[in-house]
Design a protein around this motif. Structure first.
Motif, PDB file in Angstrom:
ATOM      1  N   SER A 170       0.814  -1.225   0.000  1.00 41.14           N
ATOM      2  CA  SER A 170       0.000   0.000   0.000  1.00 41.14           C
ATOM      3  C   SER A 170       0.846   1.274   0.000  1.00 41.14           C
ATOM      4  CB  SER A 170      -0.973  -0.011   1.181  1.00 41.14           C
ATOM      5  OG  SER A 170      -0.257  -0.099   2.384  1.00 41.14           O
ATOM      6  N   GLU A 171       2.182   1.115  -0.082  1.00 37.13           N
ATOM      7  CA  GLU A 171       3.041   2.293  -0.295  1.00 37.13           C
ATOM      8  C   GLU A 171       3.270   2.537  -1.782  1.00 37.13           C
ATOM      9  OE1 GLU A 171       6.697   1.754   1.846  1.00 37.13           O
ATOM     10  OE2 GLU A 171       5.675   1.793   3.779  1.00 37.13           O
ATOM     11  N   ALA A 172       2.788   1.610  -2.617  1.00 39.57           N
ATOM     12  CA  ALA A 172       3.116   1.678  -4.047  1.00 39.57           C
ATOM     13  C   ALA A 172       2.291   2.713  -4.795  1.00 39.57           C
ATOM     14  CB  ALA A 172       2.902   0.308  -4.688  1.00 39.57           C
ATOM     15  N   ASP A 173       2.995   3.462  -5.675  1.00 37.75           N
ATOM     16  CA  ASP A 173       2.286   4.274  -6.663  1.00 37.75           C
ATOM     17  C   ASP A 173       1.859   3.362  -7.820  1.00 37.75           C
ATOM     18  OD1 ASP A 173       2.924   6.839  -5.365  1.00 37.75           O
ATOM     19  OD2 ASP A 173       4.987   6.328  -5.912  1.00 37.75           O
ATOM     20  N   VAL A 174       2.756   2.398  -8.133  1.00 36.14           N
ATOM     21  CA  VAL A 174       2.444   1.384  -9.143  1.00 36.14           C
ATOM     22  C   VAL A 174       2.627   0.019  -8.471  1.00 36.14           C
ATOM     23  CG1 VAL A 174       3.175   0.337 -11.320  1.00 36.14           C
ATOM     24  CG2 VAL A 174       3.121   2.827 -11.109  1.00 36.14           C
ATOM     25  N   LEU A 175       1.548  -0.740  -8.409  1.00 34.24           N
ATOM     26  CA  LEU A 175       1.573  -2.056  -7.763  1.00 34.24           C
ATOM     27  C   LEU A 175       1.378  -3.130  -8.835  1.00 34.24           C
ATOM     28  CD1 LEU A 175       1.530  -3.790  -5.127  1.00 34.24           C
ATOM     29  CD2 LEU A 175      -0.961  -3.522  -5.131  1.00 34.24           C
ATOM     30  N   ILE A 176       2.355  -4.037  -8.942  1.00 35.34           N
ATOM     31  CA  ILE A 176       2.255  -5.089  -9.952  1.00 35.34           C
ATOM     32  C   ILE A 176       2.158  -6.427  -9.237  1.00 35.34           C
ATOM     33  CG2 ILE A 176       3.353  -6.126 -11.966  1.00 35.34           C
ATOM     34  CD1 ILE A 176       4.615  -3.374 -12.447  1.00 35.34           C
ATOM     35  N   VAL A 177       1.139  -7.188  -9.576  1.00 34.83           N
ATOM     36  CA  VAL A 177       0.840  -8.405  -8.825  1.00 34.83           C
ATOM     37  C   VAL A 177       0.998  -9.633  -9.712  1.00 34.83           C
ATOM     38  CG1 VAL A 177      -0.797  -9.498  -7.276  1.00 34.83           C
ATOM     39  CG2 VAL A 177      -0.887  -7.020  -7.582  1.00 34.83           C
ATOM     40  N   ALA A 178       1.920 -10.518  -9.337  1.00 37.65           N
ATOM     41  CA  ALA A 178       2.125 -11.772 -10.081  1.00 37.65           C
ATOM     42  C   ALA A 178       2.442 -12.863  -9.063  1.00 37.65           C
ATOM     43  CB  ALA A 178       3.253 -11.625 -11.093  1.00 37.65           C
ATOM     44  N   ILE A 179       1.408 -13.301  -8.333  1.00 38.62           N
ATOM     45  CA  ILE A 179       1.632 -14.294  -7.282  1.00 38.62           C
ATOM     46  C   ILE A 179       0.874 -15.608  -7.530  1.00 38.62           C
ATOM     47  CG2 ILE A 179       2.221 -12.582  -5.520  1.00 38.62           C
ATOM     48  CD1 ILE A 179      -0.562 -12.831  -4.353  1.00 38.62           C
ATOM     49  N   GLY A 180      -0.096 -15.580  -8.436  1.00 41.23           N
ATOM     50  CA  GLY A 180      -0.831 -16.819  -8.723  1.00 41.23           C
ATOM     51  C   GLY A 180      -1.805 -17.226  -7.636  1.00 41.23           C
ATOM     52  N   LYS A 181      -2.430 -16.217  -6.980  1.00 42.79           N
ATOM     53  CA  LYS A 181      -3.428 -16.493  -5.932  1.00 42.79           C
ATOM     54  C   LYS A 181      -4.723 -15.745  -6.275  1.00 42.79           C
ATOM     55  CE  LYS A 181      -0.807 -18.515  -2.577  1.00 42.79           C
ATOM     56  NZ  LYS A 181      -0.020 -19.256  -3.562  1.00 42.79           N
ATOM     57  N   PRO A 182      -5.782 -16.512  -6.629  1.00 40.86           N
ATOM     58  CA  PRO A 182      -7.012 -15.861  -7.110  1.00 40.86           C
ATOM     59  C   PRO A 182      -7.583 -14.831  -6.130  1.00 40.86           C
ATOM     60  CG  PRO A 182      -7.329 -18.247  -6.734  1.00 40.86           C
ATOM     61  CD  PRO A 182      -5.867 -17.972  -6.654  1.00 40.86           C
ATOM     62  N   ASN A 183      -7.818 -13.632  -6.630  1.00 42.25           N
ATOM     63  CA  ASN A 183      -8.475 -12.537  -5.880  1.00 42.25           C
ATOM     64  C   ASN A 183      -7.836 -12.225  -4.526  1.00 42.25           C
ATOM     65  OD1 ASN A 183     -10.398 -12.337  -7.940  1.00 42.25           O
ATOM     66  ND2 ASN A 183     -11.660 -13.939  -7.001  1.00 42.25           N
ATOM     67  N   PHE A 184      -6.526 -12.485  -4.396  1.00 42.96           N
ATOM     68  CA  PHE A 184      -5.830 -12.357  -3.111  1.00 42.96           C
ATOM     69  C   PHE A 184      -5.682 -10.887  -2.673  1.00 42.96           C
ATOM     70  CE2 PHE A 184      -1.966 -12.255  -0.493  1.00 42.96           C
ATOM     71  CZ  PHE A 184      -2.124 -13.366   0.334  1.00 42.96           C
ATOM     72  N   ILE A 185      -5.451 -10.011  -3.652  1.00 40.84           N
ATOM     73  CA  ILE A 185      -5.141  -8.613  -3.335  1.00 40.84           C
ATOM     74  C   ILE A 185      -6.428  -7.789  -3.255  1.00 40.84           C
ATOM     75  CG2 ILE A 185      -3.911  -6.541  -4.167  1.00 40.84           C
ATOM     76  CD1 ILE A 185      -2.098  -8.850  -3.099  1.00 40.84           C
ATOM     77  N   ASN A 186      -6.771  -7.377  -2.027  1.00 39.79           N
ATOM     78  CA  ASN A 186      -7.973  -6.549  -1.869  1.00 39.79           C
ATOM     79  C   ASN A 186      -7.569  -5.104  -1.600  1.00 39.79           C
ATOM     80  OD1 ASN A 186      -7.333  -6.299   0.909  1.00 39.79           O
ATOM     81  ND2 ASN A 186      -8.327  -8.261   1.317  1.00 39.79           N
ATOM     82  N   SER A 187      -8.542  -4.261  -1.283  1.00 37.53           N
ATOM     83  CA  SER A 187      -8.250  -2.828  -1.180  1.00 37.53           C
ATOM     84  C   SER A 187      -7.274  -2.478  -0.053  1.00 37.53           C
ATOM     85  CB  SER A 187      -9.562  -2.052  -1.026  1.00 37.53           C
ATOM     86  OG  SER A 187     -10.202  -2.475   0.150  1.00 37.53           O
ATOM     87  N   LYS A 188      -7.096  -3.383   0.917  1.00 36.14           N
ATOM     88  CA  LYS A 188      -6.138  -3.113   2.004  1.00 36.14           C
ATOM     89  C   LYS A 188      -4.688  -3.045   1.494  1.00 36.14           C
ATOM     90  CE  LYS A 188      -7.271  -6.413   4.768  1.00 36.14           C
ATOM     91  NZ  LYS A 188      -7.810  -7.423   5.580  1.00 36.14           N
ATOM     92  N   PHE A 189      -4.442  -3.663   0.340  1.00 35.27           N
ATOM     93  CA  PHE A 189      -3.092  -3.716  -0.230  1.00 35.27           C
ATOM     94  C   PHE A 189      -2.816  -2.516  -1.142  1.00 35.27           C
ATOM     95  CE2 PHE A 189      -4.124  -7.991   0.935  1.00 35.27           C
ATOM     96  CZ  PHE A 189      -2.941  -8.668   1.175  1.00 35.27           C
ATOM     97  N   VAL A 190      -3.806  -1.652  -1.304  1.00 33.13           N
ATOM     98  CA  VAL A 190      -3.719  -0.647  -2.375  1.00 33.13           C
ATOM     99  C   VAL A 190      -3.839   0.766  -1.814  1.00 33.13           C
ATOM    100  CG1 VAL A 190      -4.820   0.171  -4.511  1.00 33.13           C
ATOM    101  CG2 VAL A 190      -4.693  -2.286  -4.043  1.00 33.13           C
ATOM    102  N   LYS A 191      -2.890   1.626  -2.221  1.00 33.44           N
ATOM    103  CA  LYS A 191      -2.967   3.042  -1.863  1.00 33.44           C
ATOM    104  C   LYS A 191      -4.021   3.703  -2.752  1.00 33.44           C
ATOM    105  CE  LYS A 191       0.478   6.077  -3.006  1.00 33.44           C
ATOM    106  NZ  LYS A 191       1.839   6.645  -2.839  1.00 33.44           N
ATOM    107  N   GLY A 192      -4.766   4.627  -2.218  1.00 33.00           N
ATOM    108  CA  GLY A 192      -5.776   5.323  -3.021  1.00 33.00           C
ATOM    109  C   GLY A 192      -5.151   5.949  -4.257  1.00 33.00           C
ATOM    110  N   GLY A 193      -5.735   5.712  -5.426  1.00 37.41           N
ATOM    111  CA  GLY A 193      -5.236   6.324  -6.663  1.00 37.41           C
ATOM    112  C   GLY A 193      -4.095   5.570  -7.319  1.00 37.41           C
ATOM    113  N   ALA A 194      -3.616   4.478  -6.702  1.00 35.40           N
ATOM    114  CA  ALA A 194      -2.476   3.739  -7.277  1.00 35.40           C
ATOM    115  C   ALA A 194      -2.855   3.063  -8.598  1.00 35.40           C
ATOM    116  CB  ALA A 194      -1.997   2.681  -6.281  1.00 35.40           C
ATOM    117  N   VAL A 195      -1.810   2.817  -9.401  1.00 37.46           N
ATOM    118  CA  VAL A 195      -1.988   2.042 -10.633  1.00 37.46           C
ATOM    119  C   VAL A 195      -1.731   0.577 -10.270  1.00 37.46           C
ATOM    120  CG1 VAL A 195      -1.051   1.594 -12.937  1.00 37.46           C
ATOM    121  CG2 VAL A 195      -1.270   3.957 -12.097  1.00 37.46           C
ATOM    122  N   VAL A 196      -2.689  -0.293 -10.575  1.00 42.81           N
ATOM    123  CA  VAL A 196      -2.547  -1.709 -10.213  1.00 42.81           C
ATOM    124  C   VAL A 196      -2.562  -2.562 -11.483  1.00 42.81           C
ATOM    125  CG1 VAL A 196      -3.507  -3.623  -8.873  1.00 42.81           C
ATOM    126  CG2 VAL A 196      -3.712  -1.283  -8.007  1.00 42.81           C
TER     127      VAL A 196
END
Ligand code: NAP
Length: 279
Positions: free
Chosen positions: A199-225
């Motif tokens: 959630s410190e990321a301006d750009v968050l890139i997710v490649a972990i292979g876990k379905p729907n694992f990343i929810n809004s708690k992992f994301v800074k407002g306005g970030a690019v995901v």
């Protein structure tokens, strides 16, 4: 609601450009040719190879489908790769995994010359990438960079967080982000406080292979995901690693699954083949 980073549309545009370039090369007597080597009866792998052949056909790239038996030996596969490496009419080579049990894929991948290694799969290509030498990086990593470029997302000086450290996605992508002057953090399964770091990321890139694992708690407002994950659910649906429902309410931009990184990856494989043919 976040902006959608439309990979399907982008892939179609890349393919249109490639059709023109293939036409130009044909005038000079070159037909870009991609060889695909398999030694497996794994249905997912064979379906993937078929999808690449179909996509190549559609832009005028010739394919050479080298189907070895699922019981092929190291020697047989290495002979096939050495022939393709020598063959001047072949510009790109993909060695599709899985390989027969007990066979070391890396000892085979090093037989693919870096100039034909259009998916940057060989340890030699990986070394060139890390050393800052010109080389093909893995297509998925390049696809993500191209999406960020297409949507004019600034990377210089920003905080980029890469979730996943695989050789095909996380590691090469972290290098490409670093080369683009982002400040890069790489996370993995042992990372403490993943949500805090992500959630410190301006750009968050997710490649972990876990379905729907990343929810809004992992994301800074306005970030690019960017969601690289492709997971098949029990009812046969494809879902990403990001829970798009909650994340799209918070992120500034999000790449969908399906229709995000996947189609761009295939288009980049074809683009690399055309580049290899024009070299
Ligand atoms: P992989 O080789 O299985 O690597 C997964 C990475 O995620 C590992 O580094 C692992 O950490 C990390 N990880 C796993 N669970 C985690 C967790 N709970 N928290 C934090 N990190 C975790 O997978 P991959 O090949 O990179 O693929 C990742 C996803 O992308 C898959 O869904 C795959 O299908 C998809 N993919 C899509 C494309 C495309 O073109 N769209 C291409 C390739 C892959 P450790 O290193 O500690 O084990």
């Amino acid at each position: 609601v976040s902006k959608i980073l439309d990979g399907k549309k982008m892939a179609a545009e890349i393919r249109e450009g490639l059709k023109r370039e293939v036409g130009e090369l044909a005038k000079k007597g070159t037909t870009p040719t991609l060889a695909l080597v398999t030694a497996s009866d794994d249905e997912a792998a064979l379906a993937y190879v078929r999808s690449i052949i179909k996509a190549a056909d559609a832009v005028g790239i010739k394919t050479k489908n080298v189907e070895l038996s699922p019981g092929a030996t190291f020697l047989e596969i290495s002979e096939a790769l050495k022939d393709l490496a020598k063959d001047k009419s072949v510009h790109g080579i993909i060695l599709q995994t899985p390989l027969p049990a007990g066979i070391d894929a890396d000892e085979l991948r090093v037989l693919i010359p870096a100039t034909k290694d259009i998916d940057g799969a060989s340890p030699l290509s990986a070394g060139r990438l890390v050393s800052g030498l010109s080389t093909f990086a893995p297509a998925t990593a390049v696809a993500v960079m191209e999406m960020l470029k297409e949507y004019k997302i600034t990377l210089q000086g920003i905080r980029a967080v890469m979730l996943g450290r695989s050789r095909v996605v996380g590691k090469p992508l972290a290098h490409l982000l670093l080369d683009a002057n982002a400040t890069v953090t790489i996370c993995h399964s042992k990372t403490k406080d993943l949500a805090g770091v992500a959630s410190e990321a301006d750009v968050l890139i997710v490649a972990i292979g876990k379905p729907n694992f990343i929810n809004s708690k992992f994301v800074k407002g306005g970030a690019v995901v960017i969601d690289v994950g492709t997971n098949i659910t029990s009812d046969g649906k494809m879902v990403g690693d990001v829970d798009s429902e909650t994340v799209s309410a918070k992120a500034g931009a999000l790449s969908p699954v399906p229709g995000g990184v996947g189609p761009v990856t295939t288009a980049i494989l074809l683009k690399h083949t055309v580049i290899a043919a024009s070299l």
